[in-house]
Write an enzyme that holds these catalytic residues in place. Sequence first.
Site, PDB file in Angstrom:
ATOM      1  N   ASN A 144      95.282  53.086   8.278  1.00  0.00           N
ATOM      2  CA  ASN A 144      95.009  52.279   9.422  1.00  0.00           C
ATOM      3  C   ASN A 144      95.999  51.387   9.823  1.00  0.00           C
ATOM      4  O   ASN A 144      96.704  50.490   9.302  1.00  0.00           O
ATOM      5  CB  ASN A 144      93.698  51.090   9.099  1.00  0.00           C
ATOM      6  CG  ASN A 144      93.517  50.279  10.167  1.00  0.00           C
ATOM      7  OD1 ASN A 144      94.051  50.531  11.376  1.00  0.00           O
ATOM      8  ND2 ASN A 144      92.458  49.248   9.943  1.00  0.00           N
ATOM      9  N   SER A 201      95.198  50.628   3.647  1.00  0.00           N
ATOM     10  CA  SER A 201      94.489  49.600   4.878  1.00  0.00           C
ATOM     11  C   SER A 201      93.875  48.410   3.663  1.00  0.00           C
ATOM     12  O   SER A 201      94.267  48.361   2.655  1.00  0.00           O
ATOM     13  CB  SER A 201      93.560  50.310   5.384  1.00  0.00           C
ATOM     14  OG  SER A 201      92.352  50.582   4.634  1.00  0.00           O
ATOM     15  N   GLY A 202      93.118  47.671   4.530  1.00  0.00           N
ATOM     16  CA  GLY A 202      92.286  46.669   3.936  1.00  0.00           C
ATOM     17  C   GLY A 202      90.877  47.450   3.358  1.00  0.00           C
ATOM     18  O   GLY A 202      90.599  48.568   3.658  1.00  0.00           O
ATOM     19  N   ASP A 203      90.066  46.597   2.940  1.00  0.00           N
ATOM     20  CA  ASP A 203      88.745  47.006   2.547  1.00  0.00           C
ATOM     21  C   ASP A 203      87.794  47.659   3.687  1.00  0.00           C
ATOM     22  O   ASP A 203      86.836  48.474   3.498  1.00  0.00           O
ATOM     23  CB  ASP A 203      87.902  45.894   1.792  1.00  0.00           C
ATOM     24  CG  ASP A 203      88.448  45.619   0.575  1.00  0.00           C
ATOM     25  OD1 ASP A 203      88.935  46.227  -0.152  1.00  0.00           O
ATOM     26  OD2 ASP A 203      88.640  44.480   0.359  1.00  0.00           O
ATOM     27  N   GLY A 204      88.185  47.197   4.888  1.00  0.00           N
ATOM     28  CA  GLY A 204      87.264  47.720   5.928  1.00  0.00           C
ATOM     29  C   GLY A 204      87.302  49.169   6.450  1.00  0.00           C
ATOM     30  O   GLY A 204      86.557  49.853   6.517  1.00  0.00           O
ATOM     31  N   GLU A 208      84.171  52.061   6.072  1.00  0.00           N
ATOM     32  CA  GLU A 208      84.149  53.262   7.196  1.00  0.00           C
ATOM     33  C   GLU A 208      83.949  54.301   6.440  1.00  0.00           C
ATOM     34  O   GLU A 208      82.769  55.254   6.857  1.00  0.00           O
ATOM     35  CB  GLU A 208      85.137  53.329   8.018  1.00  0.00           C
ATOM     36  CG  GLU A 208      85.089  52.742   9.429  1.00  0.00           C
ATOM     37  CD  GLU A 208      86.299  53.158  10.358  1.00  0.00           C
ATOM     38  OE1 GLU A 208      86.809  54.213  10.142  1.00  0.00           O
ATOM     39  OE2 GLU A 208      86.561  52.202  10.945  1.00  0.00           O
ATOM     40  N   GLY A 233      96.000  45.885   3.882  1.00  0.00           N
ATOM     41  CA  GLY A 233      95.231  45.062   4.743  1.00  0.00           C
ATOM     42  C   GLY A 233      95.401  43.545   4.373  1.00  0.00           C
ATOM     43  O   GLY A 233      96.387  43.253   3.751  1.00  0.00           O
ATOM     44  N   GLY A 235      92.524  42.060   3.606  1.00  0.00           N
ATOM     45  CA  GLY A 235      91.639  41.759   2.644  1.00  0.00           C
ATOM     46  C   GLY A 235      91.515  42.974   1.790  1.00  0.00           C
ATOM     47  O   GLY A 235      91.203  44.060   2.271  1.00  0.00           O
ATOM     48  N   ASP A 297      85.913  34.308   6.673  1.00  0.00           N
ATOM     49  CA  ASP A 297      86.735  35.516   6.884  1.00  0.00           C
ATOM     50  C   ASP A 297      86.865  36.096   8.029  1.00  0.00           C
ATOM     51  O   ASP A 297      87.606  36.409   8.518  1.00  0.00           O
ATOM     52  CB  ASP A 297      85.633  36.474   5.613  1.00  0.00           C
ATOM     53  CG  ASP A 297      86.414  37.929   5.705  1.00  0.00           C
ATOM     54  OD1 ASP A 297      87.515  38.017   5.939  1.00  0.00           O
ATOM     55  OD2 ASP A 297      85.721  38.873   4.899  1.00  0.00           O
TER      56      ASP A 297
HETATM   57  P1  ADP Z   1      92.054  44.259   7.161  1.00  0.00           P
HETATM   58  O1  ADP Z   1      92.209  43.945   5.965  1.00  0.00           O
HETATM   59  O2  ADP Z   1      93.319  43.540   8.000  1.00  0.00           O
HETATM   60  O3  ADP Z   1      90.799  43.711   8.035  1.00  0.00           O
HETATM   61  P2  ADP Z   1      91.043  46.918   7.362  1.00  0.00           P
HETATM   62  O4  ADP Z   1      91.901  48.183   7.105  1.00  0.00           O
HETATM   63  O5  ADP Z   1      90.082  46.318   6.568  1.00  0.00           O
HETATM   64  O6  ADP Z   1      92.207  45.735   7.680  1.00  0.00           O
HETATM   65  O7  ADP Z   1      90.423  47.182   8.830  1.00  0.00           O
HETATM   66  C1  ADP Z   1      89.910  46.343   9.785  1.00  0.00           C
HETATM   67  C2  ADP Z   1      89.054  47.011  10.877  1.00  0.00           C
HETATM   68  O8  ADP Z   1      90.055  47.967  11.392  1.00  0.00           O
HETATM   69  C3  ADP Z   1      88.045  47.825  10.487  1.00  0.00           C
HETATM   70  O9  ADP Z   1      87.035  47.549  10.765  1.00  0.00           O
HETATM   71  C4  ADP Z   1      88.400  49.367  10.718  1.00  0.00           C
HETATM   72  O10 ADP Z   1      87.212  49.826  11.168  1.00  0.00           O
HETATM   73  C5  ADP Z   1      89.021  49.019  11.787  1.00  0.00           C
HETATM   74  N1  ADP Z   1      90.359  50.182  11.992  1.00  0.00           N
HETATM   75  C6  ADP Z   1      90.585  51.388  11.593  1.00  0.00           C
HETATM   76  N2  ADP Z   1      91.522  52.083  12.113  1.00  0.00           N
HETATM   77  C7  ADP Z   1      91.762  51.367  13.231  1.00  0.00           C
HETATM   78  C8  ADP Z   1      92.802  51.565  14.394  1.00  0.00           C
HETATM   79  N3  ADP Z   1      93.572  52.627  14.169  1.00  0.00           N
HETATM   80  N4  ADP Z   1      92.864  50.692  15.174  1.00  0.00           N
HETATM   81  C9  ADP Z   1      92.059  49.483  15.265  1.00  0.00           C
HETATM   82  N5  ADP Z   1      91.296  48.996  14.343  1.00  0.00           N
HETATM   83  C10 ADP Z   1      91.128  50.419  13.331  1.00  0.00           C
END
Ligand code: ADP
Length: 556
Positions: A144, A201-204, A208, A233, A235, A297
């Site tokens: 991500n 990336s983060g847990d998000g 997914e 990320g 988190g 959060d």
């Molecule tokens: P963080 O820990 O910074 O929140 P995450 O990896 O958990 O980072 O992602 C945050 C959000 O970004 C998630 O909801 C994910 O679905 C979304 N996401 C994934 N890919 C992309 C992208 N290319 N551009 C924007 N958002 C994205």
Amino acid sequence: MEAQSGNDLWCLTASFKQYKVKNEGYFLEISARGLTVVSNDGNMPKEFYEPSDLIGCVCMRSGPEEPRKHLAFFTIYAYPFASLSRKKKRTRVSLSFVVDKEDTYEKNLAIANEWRSAVYSAIRGKGHTRSSINRRKKLLIVINPNSGPGKAHRIYKKQVAPILGEAEVPHEVLITKAANHALNLVRSMDLDQYAGLVIVSGDGLLYEIYNGLLSRPDWDKAIEYPVGVIPGGSGNGLARSLAHYLGEPYLANPVLVSTLNLAYGYTSPMDLVLVHTPDAQRLSFLSIGLGLLSDIDIESERLRSIGESRFALWAIARIANLRRYRAKLSFRRLHKALVNNNHKRHKIQRSQTVEEEPYTESREEGGQLSRSHSVTQVEEDEFDMNASLVKVDPVKAGENSEDDFLLNGKPEYEKQGDEFSKNITAQLQGGCHMPKLGESLPNDWETVEDDFIIIYAVYQSHIGTDVFLAPNAALNDGIIWLLLVRGDATKSSITKFLLGMDGSHINIPGVEMIPVEAFRVEPSGKSGYLTVDGEVIPWGPLQAQILPSKGRIITR
Ligand code: ADP
Ligand code: MG
């Protein structure tokens, strides 16, 4: 060189010189115990590397600038704990040797390859019974580029790719273009073509991926697919939790210790949680919450660019203005004996508390770790820059950024109609029986109706780098820890709680930690943030149940 008798039929001993180093060379021994290196002129102390510190061995041939074309080379890579460091951290060691025993390149390469195989036999512990990913298939690494402070792609290029090259882990890379890109991909892809899915990336993004897997027709099998995590990320709760269970020094270099999990490629069962809301079913691996922690959060999102410290800053702001949420909370409690037993049985922690070296940015930037070991090291650029040597059978790390993966699939969860929900509940095995939302609960459930400052369900130890929320949690103990702070808690308790989320918070008066296997929460207020694995879902009633050991996480 001679093969040894005994159990380690693959065990090897021989002397080799190092490339471009003028000395008497080294005596090497590789066996199930590890790698021993002794300098032939006696000028250096004997060095020893445990199998769990070795990660790979790569064979090379002469490049255009090396006239001796009959030579072959092999380089062994290790990440042992730094012996001179006060605090525990891993350092990189690469040991390159010249094979000049025969008169042709082919024969020398055969010897180099024998060493390569022996190194992998030591690493994989021949005859071990641990389950692992299919190492003949590629991993799909999903990045991500916008997670946290936007460094995930650079983290992959500077830190992850080099280690995967050393450990010869074949992989492809996918850079997400938007939210739900990964979800739509995972929903329809042929899972058989890869060994597993890894997020940077983060847990998000893992959330997914798990929900993409859950929305497949073959979801019951698909949610057992191997997944891995590299923290990129703001988190990174799961990556932090894994390092905690393994006793790895995470803070010294989070990306390194997480990438080493991929190098070994074993899999461990991990608890998942099935979440029911009126609109959908979701799969979760970390947490479900409402109240103070979820508010912090989500509302600190606007501070995303500063990385993980955004949580701390926003927490200070929120205490000044505490909110209370009226809710009816029901749960099926797990009894003490069972909890203790599960915890003991499933603890995979390898070492006691790790005193950790704090992470410094400069180490990441350089992409190189300090080298505290005394065997003369051939600088990496001698291989890469002047093309003296050429890697044999290089592993391609192709980036399919011009991918044609689905971006225009259906919106999240649209496919999950009533029929789908029924199937999930009916087919689930191992979890407890759950009535539907709205239906009455069995007699062995407890119910409280109260004002709450925090309701937070967590199934792994950490929900972020500095947030050690469930100190007694284990990877696959079958427990959801319900952390509750009621509305009558004092401001000073709350402040102590937020300052003490290092594990000590569970002893603060007013903080309850209840082990459960399922719960239902019905908030009375009209609005608030309800989060699953740190992502917001629509506000309203929710129930959740543990699916013990249903997931597979890639670990060392
Ligand atoms: P963080 O820990 O910074 O929140 P995450 O990896 O958990 O980072 O992602 C945050 C959000 O970004 C998630 O909801 C994910 O679905 C979304 N996401 C994934 N890919 C992309 C992208 N290319 N551009 C924007 N958002 C994205
Ligand atoms: Mg757990």
